[in-house]
Design a protein around this motif. Structure first.
Motif, mmCIF file in Angstrom:
data_model
loop_
_atom_site.group_PDB
_atom_site.id
_atom_site.type_symbol
_atom_site.label_atom_id
_atom_site.label_comp_id
_atom_site.label_asym_id
_atom_site.label_seq_id
_atom_site.Cartn_x
_atom_site.Cartn_y
_atom_site.Cartn_z
ATOM 1 N N THR A 225 -0.046 7.825 0.388
ATOM 2 C CA THR A 225 -0.575 7.006 1.488
ATOM 3 C C THR A 225 -2.015 6.596 1.230
ATOM 4 O O THR A 225 -2.526 5.704 1.898
ATOM 5 C CB THR A 225 -0.488 7.786 2.801
ATOM 6 N N ALA A 226 -2.698 7.252 0.284
ATOM 7 C CA ALA A 226 -4.099 6.949 0.025
ATOM 8 C C ALA A 226 -4.290 6.045 -1.182
ATOM 9 O O ALA A 226 -5.061 5.083 -1.141
ATOM 10 C CB ALA A 226 -4.886 8.246 -0.164
ATOM 11 N N GLY A 227 -3.582 6.327 -2.296
ATOM 12 C CA GLY A 227 -3.766 5.515 -3.488
ATOM 13 C C GLY A 227 -2.968 6.048 -4.659
ATOM 14 O O GLY A 227 -2.258 7.052 -4.554
ATOM 15 N N TYR A 229 -2.898 5.852 -9.375
ATOM 16 C CA TYR A 229 -3.373 5.319 -10.654
ATOM 17 C C TYR A 229 -2.176 4.866 -11.478
ATOM 18 O O TYR A 229 -1.188 5.588 -11.619
ATOM 19 C CB TYR A 229 -4.165 6.366 -11.431
ATOM 20 N N TYR A 230 -2.257 3.639 -12.044
ATOM 21 C CA TYR A 230 -1.203 3.066 -12.886
ATOM 22 C C TYR A 230 -1.678 3.078 -14.345
ATOM 23 O O TYR A 230 -2.484 2.227 -14.744
ATOM 24 C CB TYR A 230 -0.884 1.640 -12.456
ATOM 25 N N PRO A 231 -1.195 4.025 -15.173
ATOM 26 C CA PRO A 231 -1.679 4.107 -16.559
ATOM 27 C C PRO A 231 -1.373 2.866 -17.383
ATOM 28 O O PRO A 231 -2.160 2.480 -18.252
ATOM 29 C CB PRO A 231 -0.937 5.339 -17.110
ATOM 30 N N THR A 232 -0.208 2.245 -17.163
ATOM 31 C CA THR A 232 0.193 1.115 -18.016
ATOM 32 C C THR A 232 -0.734 -0.086 -17.864
ATOM 33 O O THR A 232 -0.900 -0.859 -18.806
ATOM 34 C CB THR A 232 1.632 0.694 -17.691
ATOM 35 N N THR A 233 -1.322 -0.258 -16.690
ATOM 36 C CA THR A 233 -2.210 -1.400 -16.455
ATOM 37 C C THR A 233 -3.656 -0.993 -16.209
ATOM 38 O O THR A 233 -4.501 -1.848 -15.989
ATOM 39 C CB THR A 233 -1.707 -2.217 -15.239
ATOM 40 N N ASP A 234 -3.927 0.323 -16.237
ATOM 41 C CA ASP A 234 -5.267 0.856 -15.999
ATOM 42 C C ASP A 234 -5.822 0.368 -14.662
ATOM 43 O O ASP A 234 -6.938 -0.149 -14.576
ATOM 44 C CB ASP A 234 -6.209 0.483 -17.147
ATOM 45 N N VAL A 235 -5.034 0.544 -13.608
ATOM 46 C CA VAL A 235 -5.413 0.114 -12.259
ATOM 47 C C VAL A 235 -5.498 1.331 -11.351
ATOM 48 O O VAL A 235 -4.588 2.160 -11.316
ATOM 49 C CB VAL A 235 -4.389 -0.890 -11.680
ATOM 50 N N ILE A 236 -6.619 1.449 -10.629
ATOM 51 C CA ILE A 236 -6.727 2.408 -9.529
ATOM 52 C C ILE A 236 -6.488 1.627 -8.241
ATOM 53 O O ILE A 236 -7.233 0.693 -7.921
ATOM 54 C CB ILE A 236 -8.099 3.091 -9.502
ATOM 55 N N ALA A 237 -5.430 2.010 -7.547
ATOM 56 C CA ALA A 237 -5.023 1.265 -6.350
ATOM 57 C C ALA A 237 -5.361 2.067 -5.099
ATOM 58 O O ALA A 237 -5.122 3.274 -5.039
ATOM 59 C CB ALA A 237 -3.527 0.971 -6.406
ATOM 60 N N PHE A 238 -5.935 1.392 -4.113
ATOM 61 C CA PHE A 238 -6.243 1.991 -2.821
ATOM 62 C C PHE A 238 -5.316 1.411 -1.762
ATOM 63 O O PHE A 238 -5.063 0.197 -1.753
ATOM 64 C CB PHE A 238 -7.687 1.672 -2.394
ATOM 65 N N HIS A 239 -4.851 2.262 -0.873
ATOM 66 C CA HIS A 239 -4.208 1.732 0.320
ATOM 67 C C HIS A 239 -5.287 1.130 1.210
ATOM 68 O O HIS A 239 -6.394 1.672 1.329
ATOM 69 C CB HIS A 239 -3.464 2.840 1.061
ATOM 70 N N ARG A 240 -4.990 0.022 1.819
ATOM 71 C CA ARG A 240 -5.999 -0.682 2.617
ATOM 72 C C ARG A 240 -6.597 0.215 3.695
ATOM 73 O O ARG A 240 -7.819 0.214 3.931
ATOM 74 C CB ARG A 240 -5.358 -1.913 3.255
#
Length: 511
Positions: A225-227, A229-240
């Motif tokens: 629910t918080a976020g 990490y996607y290793p394949t694209t090197d993205v740290i994603a946050f839930h809004r």
């Protein structure tokens, strides 16, 4: 033979034995088993008989026979040990026939996976993966075959292993993530994101964080629910919603950055793993040490929106900097660079073929929505066969193990059908530059006729060109002269003009 009483064994059309454990009947050639018979033409060595039966089945591409054994296995019926032959199948045409049997045996649109029998070694994680797949409608295929034969049959039928199925399903869920732009965030959310990112870059350096994205909802496995990490694209994603609170934003960034750090250190990076815990401790220690330096104004806030901080007191020790590009520099595409170097060293026909194959495969991917490995799986081929054609090497290049060139005309025909090319053109563009030196040891041998290993598929390639007619058929006499050693070989490649003419004609035809 699927009709009549099962278990009958004929040799040269004469009944010599019977084994009621066998499901069909067999007629072995007289010459094949003659050495293992006595004077009365009965089988003496039982192990030899088992070998001949398995050998006959492994070489059989008859759809009725394959459907018979696939149905027995999927219905979980007992089969004789001699008829558990799936691990011995190596012929490409038989593998293609098994894929046809899979299309007939399994309902269309149903996603499948199989367990390889290692549940005990995978523990609770394996059981959890299986339950997660079944909750999403992915069906497990089971048989009563021994583990090795079960795995071999599943591979022949194109069923994914459980671990592979989990990765595949995860990617499907990632596609259902709803991403939102930074411009759609509130001023308070942008302010909290600025502060957390600045804190990390001040403490751990500008490379401590990769790309930052925000999502509103996601069905991705493991996406909390918080976020995430996607290793394949090197993205740290946050839930809004996480960005609404500054402490939640920093806590989420600490957690996901620890996943990223452990991944880049090639350590274990999943939750509760030792690599993740070590990275988390290291990040925490550095952030604590940063607290001692805040008073000197070393914390720089990089603005996302200039208006985000208007009329707001800055945190102690913080200062603003003009708006900068927060996106890290693009990483060079190493695969594209390596492929470009290979193309420079490859002969002209292989370069032209690689460009044509690349364009055709991109069209195929766009029309089907499938990746290259999945498209190749549909014709019972591994990605290495595509790589050899798509990223060609210079003449004479050989791997110590594996695939160095694709001389098998059946596999070339399957790839040509996938991309919509004439198989004769594809085979000649790939193999003709290699043919004079193929299986030749001495330099002067390159002026001799091509070896028989190349001549056999060449006959099929020329037949396909004859059937195509027009400019394709016009090149056949020239190609025969090349294969017979009548066309002088030259290092510059002028002798390959008939092959280049075929490639140009094919490119024009496919426009």
């Amino acid at each position: 033979m699927l009709d009549g009483d099962p278990g009958r064994i004929f040799i040269g059309g004469i009944l010599v034995s019977a084994d009621r454990r066998l499901s069909p009947s067999y007629d072995l050639p007289l010459g094949l088993a003659k050495g293992d018979q006595n004077r009365d033409r009965t089988i003496v060595d039982g192990r030899a008989l088992d070998h001949y039966l398995s050998q006959a089945l492994a070489a059989c591409s008859d759809p009725d026979v394959i459907d018979h054994f696939v149905t027995l296995a999927l219905d979980r019926k007992t089969t004789a040990p001699q008829e558990q032959y799936f691990g011995k199948v190596s012929d490409y045409n038989v593998k293609l026939a098994f894929l046809g049997a899979a299309r007939r045996a399994f309902p269309a649109g149903v996603r499948l996976y199989y367990s390889d029998g290692n549940e005990n070694s995978e523990g609770a994680d394996g059981m959890e993966d299986g339950a997660w797949l079944m909750d999403r409608g992915v069906v497990m295929v089971e048989t009563e075959l021994p583990p090795y034969q079960h795995r071999s049959l599943m591979e022949l039928l194109g069923v994914e292993r459980r671990r592979t199925a989990v990765r595949t399903e995860t990617r499907r869920r990632e596609n259902k993530t709803t991403w939102v732009s930074l411009a759609s965030l509130t001023t308070a959310q942008l302010r909290n994101l600025d502060y957390a990112v600045a804190l990390f870059r001040a403490a751990l350096g500008s490379e401590s964080i990769g790309k930052i994205r925000v999502y509103s909802e996601s069905e991705d496995i493991g996406c909390g629910t918080a976020g995430k990490y996607y290793p394949t694209t090197d993205v740290i994603a946050f839930h809004r919603d996480t960005l609404t609170d500054r402490e939640d934003t920093i806590a989420t960034l600490v957690h996901e950055a620890a996943h990223r750090k452990a991944f880049f250190e090639q350590s274990t990076y999943s939750d509760r793993s030792s690599g993740f815990e070590t990275a988390l401790e290291d990040i925490g220690a550095k952030l604590l040490s940063l607290c001692m330096t805040l008073a000197d104004g070393s914390l720089v806030l990089e603005l996302t929106e200039p208006t985000a901080w208007e009329g707001t007191d800055l945190p102690p020790g913080a200062r603003l900097t003009p708006t900068q590009d927060r996106t890290p520099p693009a990483k060079p595409d190493r695969k594209a660079i390596a492929r470009a170097k290979l193309l420079q060293a490859a002969p002209a026909p292989r370069r032209l073929l690689a460009e044509l194959l690349h364009a055709r495969m991109e069209e195929r991917r766009a029309s089907t929505g499938l990746s290259v490995p999945r498209l190749l799986r549909g014709i019972a081929l591994k990605p290495v066969y595509w790589s050899v054609l798509h990223s060609p090497h210079h003449v004479g290049w050989r791997k110590s193990q594996g695939v160095s060139c694709v001389n098998d005309y059946d596999k070339v025909t399957a790839i040509a059908g996938l991309v919509g090319m004439n198989p004769g053109v594809l085979w000649l563009a790939h193999m003709a530059p290699e043919a004079p030196t193929y299986n030749r040891r001495k330099p002067e041998d390159k002026h001799r006729p091509w070896s028989q290993v190349v001549q056999k598929p060449l006959a099929r390639a020329l037949a396909d060109l004859d059937r195509a007619g027009g400019i394709y058929a016009e090149q056949v006499p020239l190609l025969r002269a090349m294969a017979d050693g009548q066309t002088p070989y030259d290092a510059e490649g002028a002798w390959l003009q008939p092959v280049l003419a075929l490639l140009h004609a094919e490119a024009e035809h496919l426009r």
